[in-house]
Design a protein around this motif. Structure first.
Motif, PDB file in Angstrom:
ATOM      1  N   ASN A   2      -1.552 -13.117   1.639  1.00  0.00           N
ATOM      2  CA  ASN A   2      -2.631 -12.216   1.772  1.00  0.00           C
ATOM      3  C   ASN A   2      -3.810 -12.835   2.032  1.00  0.00           C
ATOM      4  O   ASN A   2      -4.524 -12.520   3.164  1.00  0.00           O
ATOM      5  N   LYS A  50       3.666  -7.232  -8.542  1.00  0.00           N
ATOM      6  CA  LYS A  50       3.797  -6.126  -7.567  1.00  0.00           C
ATOM      7  C   LYS A  50       2.361  -6.082  -6.790  1.00  0.00           C
ATOM      8  O   LYS A  50       2.197  -7.197  -6.113  1.00  0.00           O
ATOM      9  N   SER A  51       1.712  -5.034  -6.671  1.00  0.00           N
ATOM     10  CA  SER A  51       0.399  -5.173  -5.795  1.00  0.00           C
ATOM     11  C   SER A  51      -0.780  -5.324  -6.766  1.00  0.00           C
ATOM     12  O   SER A  51      -1.719  -5.262  -6.135  1.00  0.00           O
ATOM     13  N   HIS A 103      -3.863  -1.936  -5.598  1.00  0.00           N
ATOM     14  CA  HIS A 103      -3.433  -0.939  -4.757  1.00  0.00           C
ATOM     15  C   HIS A 103      -2.867   0.434  -5.224  1.00  0.00           C
ATOM     16  O   HIS A 103      -1.984   0.160  -6.059  1.00  0.00           O
ATOM     17  N   ASN A 141      -2.542  -5.158   2.903  1.00  0.00           N
ATOM     18  CA  ASN A 141      -1.516  -4.723   2.031  1.00  0.00           C
ATOM     19  C   ASN A 141      -0.355  -3.723   2.712  1.00  0.00           C
ATOM     20  O   ASN A 141       0.626  -3.767   2.309  1.00  0.00           O
ATOM     21  N   THR A 167       3.489  -4.752   2.467  1.00  0.00           N
ATOM     22  CA  THR A 167       4.401  -3.664   1.954  1.00  0.00           C
ATOM     23  C   THR A 167       5.470  -3.328   3.006  1.00  0.00           C
ATOM     24  O   THR A 167       6.815  -3.252   2.635  1.00  0.00           O
ATOM     25  N   HIS A 201      -7.672   0.700  -2.475  1.00  0.00           N
ATOM     26  CA  HIS A 201      -7.499  -0.853  -2.921  1.00  0.00           C
ATOM     27  C   HIS A 201      -8.712  -0.991  -3.941  1.00  0.00           C
ATOM     28  O   HIS A 201     -10.019  -0.864  -3.605  1.00  0.00           O
TER      29      HIS A 201
END
Length: 677
Positions: free
Chosen positions: A68, A342-343, A386, A83, A87, A391
């Motif tokens: 990121n 995860k996010s 997210h 993202n 993803t 976001h």
């Protein structure tokens, strides 16, 4: 799915080659002179980001292993777009070719074009990427001799050393794996001797390694930087505020970074480590101890000594500056607990700061609520995550368990053409972390409560309409305004281009600032406001990988309340030329400016040598000429020369104080020899 993805990659590889390619000639950090004046004055110590940009152009990032913060550091993609890339990779597997980015709906073709020089795709049969490094020697000086180097009234010069600055630097590194190096530096005017000193005024050294031990994921020794959350408590990574891209409001940097810059202040010296706790848990610890330059006050005989401020410029040219050297011992220790799932990411930060003398700022109304003492403890909680195209990120922090400061932000991508940003913040008057660097209107997150709104709209390919509006109020009197204040910043910008042919933009900035309005009695002040408008238009003609011709016009208007407005003008033309296949590169500028005072000064990014940048401020009436020449050899040797002249016809001197030179012109000369390997 695999064979369909492979077929798609082949089609994109053949059809997309005409879309993207290497950027013309070179890609400098031109976004820096789109920043506000206050921010430009604060970024001089971030030259280490140039190391990273140069390395990444020579060794592009692998899309299949990129992280990121790797994508965020180029200020091209917003967090929603980043993202979307990660993803897509998680959902469909490794990228086959960089042109595969075109199938991600959130990415525009223009964003892919800008990102393309820094990315690639490695395959399993390719050789592991090697490290890179360099050794450089740089020196610079000014002509004629500055006032600080001249004897006056039979007294010795105020500056104790020679008028040349010297920098010797070595670094060897590989992205995400290791970095080690050191630098020796002497600023112009600082003495060079070995009497109780190591010759040079300042020495940097660092060692950084990942995967060194089973449980220690990252280890940093020597000089390093720590960045936590959104910068309320601690953030030493590269971060800017209110740039030409209104969506770049998030602080994104690795927690631990090696430090290879030349600043003598904004870094830690000691050790830092990241521990792998398994699963989604990470732990970071760091400790720092160093003597800092500071202003001591009080009565030493009565053991009532305290310091009122750190000296952050690292200059030791005069007896007065040298007397502030290494006056206060600073000890900092901290810990970060981080949970990733995860996010979503949540971090809990704690930091301790201790000083050998108590801190007590000078007695002024704006300092009454500042925290004082020899020991400070701070805690913060930061988060980011997210929800589809939304976001959310932010941080809440406290010092000495006082009322907290907070910042909460959201980025929303309506579609590939329209994105918006919203940021809400509140920083109490007592909240003043030494190494804080959150999004704020001031240099530190202190004494303000505000809301920021930004937008990017792409009406068509290679075009963008951007704006931001930032409004904030002062929670307590400031040094400039001893009363309630309400300030605002506004920017609107439209840019368009024809790929590999030309590009242009027009930009308008408006600033509404509070300040004191003095009466006959200096003990009483009322708050008044000053409005400033900057209009800038620029056109650039590009001959792909050969030359680039840039022309700019800028007008500034300052209107203090009840005073006569001031107008300033600047026009310049740049030419950057490098014939395809040639070892020579040339760059030059000629400009004219008519700017009545320092209050209406105009900043302008200038061509500079490798691993260095220059953003001088111009005021007065005169001319500016700058030139740079660079020669590269096959084995990595490069020699560069740069000079800049400022002419102020009819003036008795250029500059002020000890940095003034007699006459109507001032010249800077900079030379560098670098060997890259």
């Amino acid at each position: 799915m695999g064979w369909k993805k492979y077929t798609l990659g082949v089609i994109l590889l053949t059809a997309g080659c005409s879309l993207v390619g290497q950027s013309p000639v070179e890609n400098p950090l031109e976004f820096l002179d789109e920043l506000s004046d206050d921010v430009i004055d604060q970024i001089a110590d971030y030259t280490d980001i140039l190391d990273l940009l140069e390395y990444t152009k020579r060794h592009p990032m692998d899309l299949n292993t990129v992280k990121n913060h790797d994508l965020a550091k180029f200020r091209i993609l917003n967090p929603t777009e980043i993202n979307a890339i990660l993803t897509y990779r998680d959902k469909y597997g490794p990228f086959i070719d960089p042109h595969e980015l075109q199938v991600i709906p959130e990415l525009s073709l223009e964003k892919i074009r800008l990102l393309r020089p820094y990315i690639t795709v490695h395959h399993q049969n390719e050789i592991t990427q090697n490290g890179a490094g360099y050794v450089l020697f740089r020196t610079s000086g000014y002509l004629p001799k500055r006032t600080g180097f001249r004897s006056q009234d039979d007294k010795p010069p105020a500056y104790q050393g020679s008028p040349q600055s010297i920098l010797i630097k070595y670094r060897h590194f590989q992205r995400h794996n290791y970095s080690w190096g050191m630098s020796l530096e002497k600023d112009a005017g600082e003495s060079f001797n070995f009497k109780g000193k190591p010759g040079f005024d300042h020495i940097h050294f660092h060692f950084f390694r990942t995967g060194l031990f089973n449980k220690i994921k990252t280890l940093a020794l020597g000089d390093y930087r720590i960045s936590l959350g959104q910068g309320l408590l601690q953030y030493q990574g590269f971060a800017i505020t209110k740039s030409s891209n209104p969506l770049m409001i998030k602080r994104v940097a690795p927690v631990i970074q090696p430090y290879s810059g030349t600043s003598e202040y904004n870094y830690f010296r000691g050790a830092a480590a990241e521990f792998d706790s398994g699963g989604s848990i990470k732990n970071f610890v760091f400790i720092h101890r160093k003597k800092r330059d500071a202003t001591l006050r009080g009565q030493p005989a009565e053991h009532a000594t305290y310091f009122s401020a750190f000296q952050t410029n690292g200059l030791h040219r005069t007896i007065h500056e040298d007397a502030k050297r290494n006056q206060v011992a600073e000890t900092i220790a901290g810990h970060r607990f981080q949970w990733d799932h995860k996010s979503w990411k949540i971090g809990l930060n704690s930091i301790y700061q201790g000083f050998s003398f108590p801190y007590k700022p000078v007695t002024r109304i704006d300092n009454i609520r500042r925290l004082t003492g020899s020991h400070f403890i701070g805690h913060s909680l930061d988060f980011s995550g997210h929800l589809k195209s939304f976001h959310l990120f932010g941080e809440v922090a406290t010092q000495k368990y006082r009322s907290p400061a907070f910042t909460v932000s959201g980025l929303y991508s309506f579609n590939a053409r329209l994105d918006a940003a919203l940021l809400i913040r509140r920083f109490p008057a007592h909240f003043a972390p030494i190494f804080g660097n959150a999004f704020s209107a001031r240099s530190t997150p202190n004494n303000e409560s505000g809301i920021y709104l930004g937008m990017n709209y792409h009406p068509k390919e290679y075009s963008r309409l951007s704006f931001y509006l930032d409004s904030w109020k002062g929670l307590w009197p400031t040094f400039q305004a001893h009363g309630p204040t309400f300030d605002q910043d506004f920017m609107v910008r439209y840019e368009t281009a024809r790929r590999r042919k030309w590009e242009m933009f027009a930009q308008l900035k408006w600033k509404h600032r509070a300040k004191n309005h003095g009466h006959l009695s200096p003990a009483y002040n009322t708050v008044t406001y000053k409005d400033q408008i900057n209009f800038r238009i620029q056109f650039r003609k590009i001959k792909y990988q050969r030359w680039r011709w840039t022309n700019r016009i800028e007008v500034v208007r300052t209107q203090p309340t009840n005073n006569i407005p001031e107008y300033g003008y600047m026009v310049f033309s740049d030419l950057l030329f490098s014939r395809l296949g040639s070892w020579w590169t040339y760059a030059g500028r000629i400009g004219w400016f008519d700017i009545p005072s320092y209050d209406t000064r105009i900043y302008s990014y200038e061509p500079d040598i490798r691993y260095s940048f220059s953003i001088p401020a111009f005021y007065g009436t005169g001319w500016r000429i700058a030139a740079r020449i660079s020669r590269k050899w096959r084995r990595g040797l490069r020699i560069e020369l740069r000079t800049g002249w400022t002419f102020l016809p009819g003036q008795d001197q250029v500059g002020s104080g000890y940095n003034a030179v007699p006459g109507s012109f001032n010249q800077q000369i900079k030379a560098q020899m670098i060997h890259e390997f």
